[in-house]
Enzyme design. Structure first.
Site, PDB file in Angstrom:
ATOM      1  N   LYS A  13       0.842  -1.208   0.000  1.00  0.00           N
ATOM      2  CA  LYS A  13       0.000   0.000   0.000  1.00  0.00           C
ATOM      3  C   LYS A  13       0.877   1.259   0.000  1.00  0.00           C
ATOM      4  O   LYS A  13       0.677   2.172  -0.795  1.00  0.00           O
ATOM      5  CB  LYS A  13      -0.954  -0.005   1.210  1.00  0.00           C
ATOM      6  N   ARG A  88     -10.415   0.130   8.017  1.00  0.00           N
ATOM      7  CA  ARG A  88      -9.905  -1.213   8.288  1.00  0.00           C
ATOM      8  C   ARG A  88     -10.928  -2.088   8.992  1.00  0.00           C
ATOM      9  O   ARG A  88     -10.654  -3.256   9.246  1.00  0.00           O
ATOM     10  CB  ARG A  88      -8.692  -1.077   9.203  1.00  0.00           C
ATOM     11  N   ARG A 127      11.625  -6.228   5.016  1.00  0.00           N
ATOM     12  CA  ARG A 127      11.398  -4.791   4.791  1.00  0.00           C
ATOM     13  C   ARG A 127      12.240  -3.939   5.744  1.00  0.00           C
ATOM     14  O   ARG A 127      12.481  -4.298   6.889  1.00  0.00           O
ATOM     15  CB  ARG A 127       9.930  -4.445   5.012  1.00  0.00           C
ATOM     16  N   ARG A 160      10.857  -2.158  11.177  1.00  0.00           N
ATOM     17  CA  ARG A 160       9.754  -1.764  12.043  1.00  0.00           C
ATOM     18  C   ARG A 160       9.558  -2.796  13.151  1.00  0.00           C
ATOM     19  O   ARG A 160       9.693  -3.998  12.908  1.00  0.00           O
ATOM     20  CB  ARG A 160       8.457  -1.644  11.216  1.00  0.00           C
ATOM     21  N   ARG A 171      -1.081  -9.754  12.663  1.00  0.00           N
ATOM     22  CA  ARG A 171      -1.647  -8.702  11.795  1.00  0.00           C
ATOM     23  C   ARG A 171      -2.419  -9.334  10.636  1.00  0.00           C
ATOM     24  O   ARG A 171      -3.461  -8.833  10.222  1.00  0.00           O
ATOM     25  CB  ARG A 171      -0.523  -7.798  11.264  1.00  0.00           C
TER      26      ARG A 171
HETATM   27  P1  AP5 Z   1       4.842  -1.754   1.825  1.00  0.00           P
HETATM   28  O1  AP5 Z   1       4.525  -0.806   0.705  1.00  0.00           O
HETATM   29  O2  AP5 Z   1       5.588  -1.217   3.002  1.00  0.00           O
HETATM   30  O3  AP5 Z   1       3.487  -2.502   2.300  1.00  0.00           O
HETATM   31  P2  AP5 Z   1       2.218  -1.951   3.081  1.00  0.00           P
HETATM   32  O4  AP5 Z   1       1.015  -2.612   2.494  1.00  0.00           O
HETATM   33  O5  AP5 Z   1       2.219  -0.446   3.115  1.00  0.00           O
HETATM   34  O6  AP5 Z   1       2.523  -2.597   4.499  1.00  0.00           O
HETATM   35  P3  AP5 Z   1       2.307  -2.082   5.971  1.00  0.00           P
HETATM   36  O7  AP5 Z   1       2.997  -3.086   6.855  1.00  0.00           O
HETATM   37  O8  AP5 Z   1       2.743  -0.644   6.128  1.00  0.00           O
HETATM   38  O9  AP5 Z   1       0.784  -2.197   6.117  1.00  0.00           O
HETATM   39  P4  AP5 Z   1      -0.009  -2.359   7.415  1.00  0.00           P
HETATM   40  O10 AP5 Z   1      -1.376  -2.174   6.910  1.00  0.00           O
HETATM   41  O11 AP5 Z   1       0.232  -3.585   8.204  1.00  0.00           O
HETATM   42  O12 AP5 Z   1       0.633  -1.232   8.348  1.00  0.00           O
HETATM   43  P5  AP5 Z   1       0.154   0.230   8.769  1.00  0.00           P
HETATM   44  O13 AP5 Z   1       1.355   1.065   8.821  1.00  0.00           O
HETATM   45  O14 AP5 Z   1      -1.023   0.681   7.972  1.00  0.00           O
HETATM   46  O15 AP5 Z   1       5.627  -2.986   1.184  1.00  0.00           O
HETATM   47  C1  AP5 Z   1       6.085  -4.074   1.985  1.00  0.00           C
HETATM   48  C2  AP5 Z   1       7.410  -4.625   1.412  1.00  0.00           C
HETATM   49  O16 AP5 Z   1       7.157  -5.206   0.142  1.00  0.00           O
HETATM   50  C3  AP5 Z   1       8.494  -3.566   1.190  1.00  0.00           C
HETATM   51  O17 AP5 Z   1       9.750  -4.081   1.546  1.00  0.00           O
HETATM   52  C4  AP5 Z   1       8.422  -3.247  -0.325  1.00  0.00           C
HETATM   53  O18 AP5 Z   1       9.687  -2.869  -0.849  1.00  0.00           O
HETATM   54  C5  AP5 Z   1       7.957  -4.600  -0.886  1.00  0.00           C
HETATM   55  N1  AP5 Z   1       7.078  -4.434  -2.058  1.00  0.00           N
HETATM   56  C6  AP5 Z   1       5.965  -3.615  -2.135  1.00  0.00           C
HETATM   57  N2  AP5 Z   1       5.378  -3.717  -3.339  1.00  0.00           N
HETATM   58  C7  AP5 Z   1       6.107  -4.645  -4.040  1.00  0.00           C
HETATM   59  C8  AP5 Z   1       5.986  -5.204  -5.355  1.00  0.00           C
HETATM   60  N3  AP5 Z   1       5.007  -4.841  -6.194  1.00  0.00           N
HETATM   61  N4  AP5 Z   1       6.907  -6.129  -5.743  1.00  0.00           N
HETATM   62  C9  AP5 Z   1       7.908  -6.504  -4.892  1.00  0.00           C
HETATM   63  N5  AP5 Z   1       8.080  -6.018  -3.643  1.00  0.00           N
HETATM   64  C10 AP5 Z   1       7.193  -5.095  -3.213  1.00  0.00           C
HETATM   65  O19 AP5 Z   1      -0.396  -0.043  10.249  1.00  0.00           O
HETATM   66  C11 AP5 Z   1       0.466  -0.370  11.332  1.00  0.00           C
HETATM   67  C12 AP5 Z   1      -0.350  -0.508  12.608  1.00  0.00           C
HETATM   68  O20 AP5 Z   1      -1.027   0.749  12.894  1.00  0.00           O
HETATM   69  C13 AP5 Z   1      -1.494  -1.530  12.570  1.00  0.00           C
HETATM   70  O21 AP5 Z   1      -1.061  -2.830  12.876  1.00  0.00           O
HETATM   71  C14 AP5 Z   1      -2.449  -0.963  13.646  1.00  0.00           C
HETATM   72  O22 AP5 Z   1      -2.002  -1.255  14.950  1.00  0.00           O
HETATM   73  C15 AP5 Z   1      -2.345   0.534  13.417  1.00  0.00           C
HETATM   74  N6  AP5 Z   1      -3.340   1.057  12.453  1.00  0.00           N
HETATM   75  C16 AP5 Z   1      -3.078   1.655  11.243  1.00  0.00           C
HETATM   76  N7  AP5 Z   1      -4.222   1.996  10.633  1.00  0.00           N
HETATM   77  C17 AP5 Z   1      -5.235   1.615  11.449  1.00  0.00           C
HETATM   78  C18 AP5 Z   1      -6.662   1.681  11.352  1.00  0.00           C
HETATM   79  N8  AP5 Z   1      -7.278   2.216  10.282  1.00  0.00           N
HETATM   80  N9  AP5 Z   1      -7.397   1.175  12.381  1.00  0.00           N
HETATM   81  C19 AP5 Z   1      -6.798   0.644  13.469  1.00  0.00           C
HETATM   82  N10 AP5 Z   1      -5.456   0.540  13.617  1.00  0.00           N
HETATM   83  C20 AP5 Z   1      -4.677   1.022  12.618  1.00  0.00           C
END
Ligand code: AP5
Length: 215
Positions: A13, A88, A127, A160, A171
């Site tokens: 994402k 979410r 990552r 992270r 997760r």
């Molecule tokens: P990356 O782009 O970092 O993936 P991502 O989907 O953004 O992953 P996140 O871990 O950030 O998502 P998440 O939803 O768990 O975390 P968030 O920060 O929202 O890519 C991942 C890896 O893959 C990288 O190394 C990249 O290089 C590689 N890659 C990407 N695309 C690729 C491709 N096409 N080909 C090859 N490699 C690729 O949330 C964190 C925490 O915050 C949650 O657990 C929760 O506690 C809280 N939180 C956040 N939002 C909410 C909400 N709305 N409600 C409640 N709690 C929330």
């Protein structure tokens, strides 16, 4: 353009959002990034959210909905925005509908990034992220040139805390239980666009460009 990116942790994402933001110049609202900044600055929100995030659990809906409501009212969201990591839960999706209604706005598309749990585990355990500019790296597919240093801004590059294997599994379970119901929610509204998350890193951008050229 108003877009939502939905997908499991590690689906890409944040990676896809970077190319969309660069081309469309719209506000990129990542609830994870906002929460992590609050944790770093030890704000009241950060202190409340930290234990949930460390355990890989969702932060309570009330806190998130208030945070996003305030963010969407900012002037840079007037001409469009990209929501990454929100909504979410069904409660968050309903709250977003109400916020948009009050602002007389509608969403243009919800992109669902599809990927297997095995690939998520592979990606997230390798990552790395920059703590200053947020640039996303991967020790296998996109390593930094100098260990621990961001190629772009020279900031500190780290793993992270929630990219630990047992927390990633938690997760993923939460995604399947609490976030996956949104697929049907947005499909019924005819907003859902499925994207293969193992394809190019600008796959969602290409989809949006195609939607724009088709009017
Ligand atoms: P990356 O782009 O970092 O993936 P991502 O989907 O953004 O992953 P996140 O871990 O950030 O998502 P998440 O939803 O768990 O975390 P968030 O920060 O929202 O890519 C991942 C890896 O893959 C990288 O190394 C990249 O290089 C590689 N890659 C990407 N695309 C690729 C491709 N096409 N080909 C090859 N490699 C690729 O949330 C964190 C925490 O915050 C949650 O657990 C929760 O506690 C809280 N939180 C956040 N939002 C909410 C909400 N709305 N409600 C409640 N709690 C929330």
């Amino acid at each position: 353009m108003r877009i939502i990116l939905i997908g499991p942790p590690g689906a890409g994402k944040g990676t896809q959002a970077a190319s969309i933001k660069a081309e469309y110049g719209i506000a990129h609202i990542s609830t994870g990034d906002i929460l992590r900044e609050n944790v770093r600055n030890s704000t009241k929100l950060g202190l409340s959210a930290k234990s949930y995030m460390d355990a890989g659990k969702l932060v309570p809906d009330g806190l998130i909905i208030e945070m996003v409501g305030e963010r969407l009212a900012a002037p840079d969201c007037k001409d469009g925005f990209l929501l990454d990591g929100f909504p979410r839960t069904p409660q968050q999706a309903e709250a977003l509908d109400m916020i948009l209604q009050k602002m007389s706005m509608v969403m243009n598309a919800v992109a669902l990034l599809e990927i297997s749990d095995e690939e998520v585990l592979r990606r997230l355990t390798s990552r790395r992220v920059c703590t200053s500019c947020g640039e996303i790296y991967n020790v296998i597919t996109r390593p930094v040139k100098t260990e621990g240093v961001c190629d772009i801004c020279g900031g500190k590059v780290i793993r992270r805390d929630d990219d630990d294997e047992s927390i990633i599994r938690s997760r993923l379970n939460i995604y399947h239980e609490q976030t996956a119901p949104l697929i049907q929610y947005y499909d019924k509204k005819q907003l859902l666009k499925r994207v293969d998350a193992t394809g190019p890193k600008d796959a969602v951008l290409k989809l949006l460009n195609a939607m724009r050229s088709n009017g």
